[in-house]
Every structure is written in C-alpha cells, then in structure tokens.
Enzyme design. Structure first.
Site, PDB file in Angstrom:
ATOM      1  CG  HIS A 167     -43.646  -3.682  27.296  1.00 57.27           C
ATOM      2  ND1 HIS A 167     -42.675  -4.663  27.324  1.00 57.27           N
ATOM      3  CD2 HIS A 167     -43.981  -3.451  28.592  1.00 57.27           C
ATOM      4  CE1 HIS A 167     -42.448  -5.020  28.590  1.00 57.27           C
ATOM      5  NE2 HIS A 167     -43.224  -4.300  29.379  1.00 57.27           N
ATOM      6  CG  ASN A 201     -46.949  -5.480  32.040  1.00 59.85           C
ATOM      7  OD1 ASN A 201     -48.092  -5.577  31.603  1.00 59.85           O
ATOM      8  ND2 ASN A 201     -45.913  -6.050  31.446  1.00 59.85           N
ATOM      9  CG  HIS A 208     -40.985  -0.604  31.550  1.00 61.64           C
ATOM     10  ND1 HIS A 208     -40.796  -0.760  32.904  1.00 61.64           N
ATOM     11  CD2 HIS A 208     -41.459  -1.785  31.101  1.00 61.64           C
ATOM     12  CE1 HIS A 208     -41.141  -1.988  33.265  1.00 61.64           C
ATOM     13  NE2 HIS A 208     -41.561  -2.632  32.182  1.00 61.64           N
ATOM     14  N   GLY A 234     -47.478  -8.164  36.017  1.00 60.50           N
ATOM     15  CA  GLY A 234     -46.300  -8.607  35.282  1.00 60.50           C
ATOM     16  C   GLY A 234     -45.156  -7.619  35.276  1.00 60.50           C
ATOM     17  CB  CYS A 236     -31.424   4.274  36.683  1.00 63.19           C
ATOM     18  SG  CYS A 236     -32.899   5.170  37.222  1.00 63.19           S
ATOM     19  CB  CYS A 285     -33.123   1.626  38.932  1.00 55.55           C
ATOM     20  SG  CYS A 285     -34.249   1.576  37.539  1.00 55.55           S
ATOM     21  CG  HIS A 288     -36.997   3.286  35.286  1.00 54.46           C
ATOM     22  ND1 HIS A 288     -35.903   4.041  35.677  1.00 54.46           N
ATOM     23  CD2 HIS A 288     -37.571   3.976  34.271  1.00 54.46           C
ATOM     24  CE1 HIS A 288     -35.832   5.140  34.923  1.00 54.46           C
ATOM     25  NE2 HIS A 288     -36.829   5.115  34.058  1.00 54.46           N
TER      26      HIS A 288
HETATM   27  P1  5GP Z   1     -42.051  -5.674  32.620  1.00 55.47           P
HETATM   28  O1  5GP Z   1     -42.149  -7.161  32.798  1.00 55.47           O
HETATM   29  O2  5GP Z   1     -41.504  -5.002  33.870  1.00 55.47           O
HETATM   30  O3  5GP Z   1     -43.292  -5.020  32.115  1.00 55.47           O
HETATM   31  O4  5GP Z   1     -41.002  -5.442  31.476  1.00 55.47           O
HETATM   32  C1  5GP Z   1     -39.630  -5.498  31.679  1.00 55.47           C
HETATM   33  C2  5GP Z   1     -39.007  -5.827  30.352  1.00 55.47           C
HETATM   34  O5  5GP Z   1     -37.620  -5.557  30.427  1.00 55.47           O
HETATM   35  C3  5GP Z   1     -39.140  -7.301  29.952  1.00 55.47           C
HETATM   36  O6  5GP Z   1     -39.864  -7.407  28.736  1.00 55.47           O
HETATM   37  C4  5GP Z   1     -37.700  -7.781  29.831  1.00 55.47           C
HETATM   38  O7  5GP Z   1     -37.498  -8.660  28.744  1.00 55.47           O
HETATM   39  C5  5GP Z   1     -36.934  -6.487  29.655  1.00 55.47           C
HETATM   40  N1  5GP Z   1     -35.573  -6.530  30.186  1.00 55.47           N
HETATM   41  C6  5GP Z   1     -35.176  -7.030  31.395  1.00 55.47           C
HETATM   42  N2  5GP Z   1     -33.851  -6.869  31.551  1.00 55.47           N
HETATM   43  C7  5GP Z   1     -33.398  -6.253  30.423  1.00 55.47           C
HETATM   44  C8  5GP Z   1     -32.088  -5.819  29.996  1.00 55.47           C
HETATM   45  O8  5GP Z   1     -31.085  -5.945  30.689  1.00 55.47           O
HETATM   46  N3  5GP Z   1     -32.017  -5.224  28.769  1.00 55.47           N
HETATM   47  C9  5GP Z   1     -33.121  -5.062  27.971  1.00 55.47           C
HETATM   48  N4  5GP Z   1     -32.925  -4.485  26.783  1.00 55.47           N
HETATM   49  N5  5GP Z   1     -34.347  -5.446  28.339  1.00 55.47           N
HETATM   50  C10 5GP Z   1     -34.497  -6.030  29.547  1.00 55.47           C
HETATM   51 ZN    ZN Z   2     -34.736   3.806  37.372  1.00 57.45          ZN
END
Ligand code: 5GP
Ligand code: ZN
Length: 116
Positions: free
Chosen positions: A101, A86, A99, A92, A8, A5, A97
C-alpha cells in the site's frame, strides 16, 4: 496467474481497476476503499501469496515495486508517504497476492495507537 486470485484478475484486466502505473514486472492501481487521499496498491505481475514467500528467485519483483513507488511518488509530487505490507490474517492481509500500500496526503500517527 492464479485463476481464483482477485489481483491476478485485475492485472489481466478481467476485473476493472484505476491503473496508476504498469511495467513488465509491476502493476499499480487505486485502492477501492482508500484510507487516505492517496492510496495505491503496488503488486507483482506474478502470483506471490505474501511476504513470507519472497525468495532469492522472486525478490527482484519487490525491488521493482519500490522503484515504481519512487517513480510514481516523484511524478505526482508526493513528498511524504507510507508503504505498508500486511502479511497474514492477524496483520490484516485480506487479499492473498503480495501487495504494498502507498498511503499519502494526510498526517499519519506512529506508535502503538496507530496499530488499531
Ligand atoms: P490488505 O487488507 O490485504 O492488506 O489489502 C487489500 C486491499 O485491497 C484493501 O485495502 C482493499 O480495499 C483493496 N481491494 C479489495 N478488493 C479490491 C478491488 O476489487 N479493487 C481494488 N482496486 N482494491 C481492492
Ligand atoms: Zn494473484
């Protein structure tokens, strides 16, 4: 910790990140592809894949995340912000994991058009 992950690995320090907050339950860092002037990710320090897996046993992590969001936004004088989760591919979610925003620093739309 889930060894495959990405978040993680970020929490463990195996992958670098720009940390903005940490306590015993929560880790927060800058999103690598920000969609607004302020864009942070708040994650639990335990591997929960997504909002679907929040239960009575782990929901304290969600409460701690929202406490952390309130603290950080107060410290950084962020008056107005949006918190986004999301859950699942169509919504999206790209990192499995849990999270949240924290997005701020610009005027945001609301309604169907803001869903893309
Ligand atoms: P999701 O699309 O799953 O809601 O959000 C994942 C977020 O993680 C995205 O906004 C993406 O830009 C961010 N993200 C993906 N890989 C990395 C990384 O390696 N480092 C950081 N700081 N953010 C990441
Ligand atoms: Zn994780």
């Amino acid at each position: 910790m889930d060894k495959d992950c990405l978040f993680c690995k970020i929490i463990a320090g195996e992958i670098p990140s720009a940390k903005v907050y940490e306590d015993d339950a929560v880790f927060a860092f800058k999103d690598i592809s920000p969609i607004a002037p302020t864009h942070y990710l708040f994650v639990p320090k335990t591997h929960i894949c997504c909002a679907k897996k929040i239960t009575a046993e782990n929901s304290q992590y969600v409460a701690k995340i929202f406490e952390a969001i309130a603290k950080v936004s107060e410290q950084e004088n962020i008056e107005s912000y949006r918190v986004i989760n999301n859950c699942g591919e169509d919504a999206g979610q790209s990192v499995m994991h849990l999270h949240f925003h924290l997005v701020a620093g610009k005027k945001m739309g609301w309604g169907e058009q803001s869903l893309g």
